[in-house]
Design an enzyme around this catalytic site. Structure first.
Site, PDB file in Angstrom:
ATOM      1  N   ASP A  33       0.869  -1.032  -0.040  1.00  0.00           N
ATOM      2  CA  ASP A  33       0.010   0.042   0.040  1.00  0.00           C
ATOM      3  C   ASP A  33       0.849   1.256  -0.136  1.00  0.00           C
ATOM      4  O   ASP A  33       0.405   2.272   0.130  1.00  0.00           O
ATOM      5  CB  ASP A  33      -0.985  -0.089   1.227  1.00  0.00           C
ATOM      6  CG  ASP A  33      -2.126  -0.983   1.060  1.00  0.00           C
ATOM      7  OD1 ASP A  33      -2.407  -1.144  -0.323  1.00  0.00           O
ATOM      8  OD2 ASP A  33      -2.568  -1.842   1.788  1.00  0.00           O
ATOM      9  N   ASP A  43      -6.289  -4.584  -5.335  1.00  0.00           N
ATOM     10  CA  ASP A  43      -6.027  -3.552  -4.781  1.00  0.00           C
ATOM     11  C   ASP A  43      -4.811  -2.902  -5.275  1.00  0.00           C
ATOM     12  O   ASP A  43      -4.602  -1.713  -5.586  1.00  0.00           O
ATOM     13  CB  ASP A  43      -6.045  -3.580  -3.217  1.00  0.00           C
ATOM     14  CG  ASP A  43      -7.027  -4.592  -2.602  1.00  0.00           C
ATOM     15  OD1 ASP A  43      -7.447  -5.465  -3.104  1.00  0.00           O
ATOM     16  OD2 ASP A  43      -7.663  -3.912  -1.676  1.00  0.00           O
TER      17      ASP A  43
HETATM   18  N1  GLY Z   1      -7.427  -2.102   0.263  1.00  0.00           N
HETATM   19  C1  GLY Z   1      -8.106  -2.457   1.292  1.00  0.00           C
HETATM   20  C2  GLY Z   1      -9.204  -2.125   0.834  1.00  0.00           C
HETATM   21  O1  GLY Z   1      -9.884  -1.931  -0.210  1.00  0.00           O
HETATM   22  O2  GLY Z   1     -10.165  -2.304   1.763  1.00  0.00           O
END
Ligand code: GLY
Length: 382
Positions: free
Chosen positions: A98, A160
């Site tokens: 992330d 993601d």
């Molecule tokens: N990236 C984690 C979510 O979308 O909750």
């Protein structure tokens, strides 16, 4: 109805939503300042530690609002958040994939807007860590670190990350060194091959054997199950693929973005705001995820500028419809006691966390969507 009218004016509702967003955010900024909100279960944002994946959304939203005429205090808070994140970047241990969500919306945004050299260095540091998570055998970027002692999740890749790789596209463009882009391309090739199903629905987690690179299993993750269709994951794919097309011009990304967008749009209920999982059982179907709607809307608006002229309008109009419905049907603007802008997000239904609440990423993408409709020049992911 188009948000930009024939005489070039932004539609009335967009300007009204922007003004009311500025007012609400001024109020929230006074209370929370340089901190890291996530969900607002009782009208007030609950603050997270800076290492949580959501840390970039509040400062990112403040940059967009500041650019669009917002308070000078927004800039000060965004810069202070970025500085606080140094402890995470330099602490290393808590960093996972992330890095993209966190440093695109802080350091890359600051660098693009203000030319800050410190921000540029931070963004490169983050890009290097992200590239270092690439598994050569499986051609994927490893998602997480172990959540508990003894856990081995070195084979996990998640949809993601289609948003996180935009940090790598940025790093290649900025440095002239194609290595970062090669990693992004290899990961996105894996997304096309293993995450997008033939019907345009999207898997959340694919686990690879980290030694051989073979697919080991599909995992439901934040969706209802391995074969379901988590709506925010679908939105990450729509927007991530549209952005990959923006960065590379490669038709396969445009085609996949359209394929996933068609699936997403075909599943929407009457008010255009998605259920938390398109294949959730009937008894949980009342739960929406407004953040998935806001994120997908940004991807649709981007497709509405990139695709050949004859194709554009339907994507742009779909994006606008979602945003307008979020404003009219899910906005908290008549409730001065609520800090979240957009109600009814679902963060993690399988773990029963943050259900039916405003989420900072829903707010962020709503603001980004409005900024796009108002012709903003700086979009961090691009
Ligand atoms: N990236 C984690 C979510 O979308 O909750």
């Amino acid at each position: 109805m188009a948000a930009i009218t024939d005489n070039g004016q932004t539609q009335h509702w967009v300007e009204e939503a922007w003004r009311r967003t500025l007012a609400k955010t001024e109020w929230t900024n006074k209370r929370i300042g340089a901190s890291f909100p996530h969900a607002s279960p009782d009208g007030r944002y609950v603050l997270e530690e800076p290492y949580w994946w959501t840390a970039g959304f509040w400062p990112g939203m403040l940059w967009l609002l500041h650019e669009g005429g917002g308070d000078e205090a927004f800039r000060a808070t965004a810069e202070a958040c970025e500085e606080k994140l140094d402890a995470v970047l330099d602490g290393y241990d808590r960093l996972d994939h992330d890095l993209g969500f966190m440093w695109l919306l802080t350091s890359v945004a600051n660098y693009k807007l203000n030319g800050s050299e410190v921000s540029r260095r931070r963004a490169f540091k983050a890009a290097n860590y992200l590239a270092g998570r690439f598994n050569l055998q499986g051609r994927y970027i490893r998602a997480w670190n172990p959540w508990r002692e003894g856990e081995d999740n070195s084979g996990y890749a998640i949809i993601d990350c289609a948003m996180n790789v935009n940090l790598l596209y940025w790093a290649s463009r900025e440095s002239g060194d194609p290595r970062y882009k090669h990693v992004a391309e290899a990961h996105m090739g894996t997304v096309l091959k293993h995450f997008i199903r033939p019907d345009g629905s999207v898997r959340h987690i694919v686990r690879f054997d980290p030694e051989t690179g073979e697919v080991a299993e599909y995992i439901g993750g934040q969706g209802y199950g391995p074969e379901s269709a988590w709506s925010r994951g679908t939105a990450w794919a729509v927007y991530g693929l549209a952005l990959a097309y923006r960065h590379t011009g490669r038709e396969e990304y445009a085609n996949a973005a359209k394929q996933v967008a068609h699936f997403f749009l075909s599943q929407l209920p009457e008010d255009c705001v998605p259920h938390w999982d398109f294949r959730a059982p009937e008894e949980t179907k009342h739960l929406r995820d407004s953040s998935a709607g806001a994120c997908a809307a940004c991807g649709l608006l981007l497709l509405g500028t990139l695709l050949p002229e004859a194709e554009r309008d339907s994507y742009r109009i779909a994006g606008e419809r979602i945003l307008e419905s979020l404003y009219v049907n899910y906005g908290s603007f008549d409730d001065p006691a609520e800090e979240g802008l957009i109600l009814r997000g679902t963060s993690h239904y399988p773990e029963r966390k943050n259900i039916d609440v405003p989420l900072i990423y829903g707010d962020y993408f709503f603001v980004e969507g409005l900024a796009r409709l108002r012709g903003a020049k700086m979009i961090p992911w691009e």
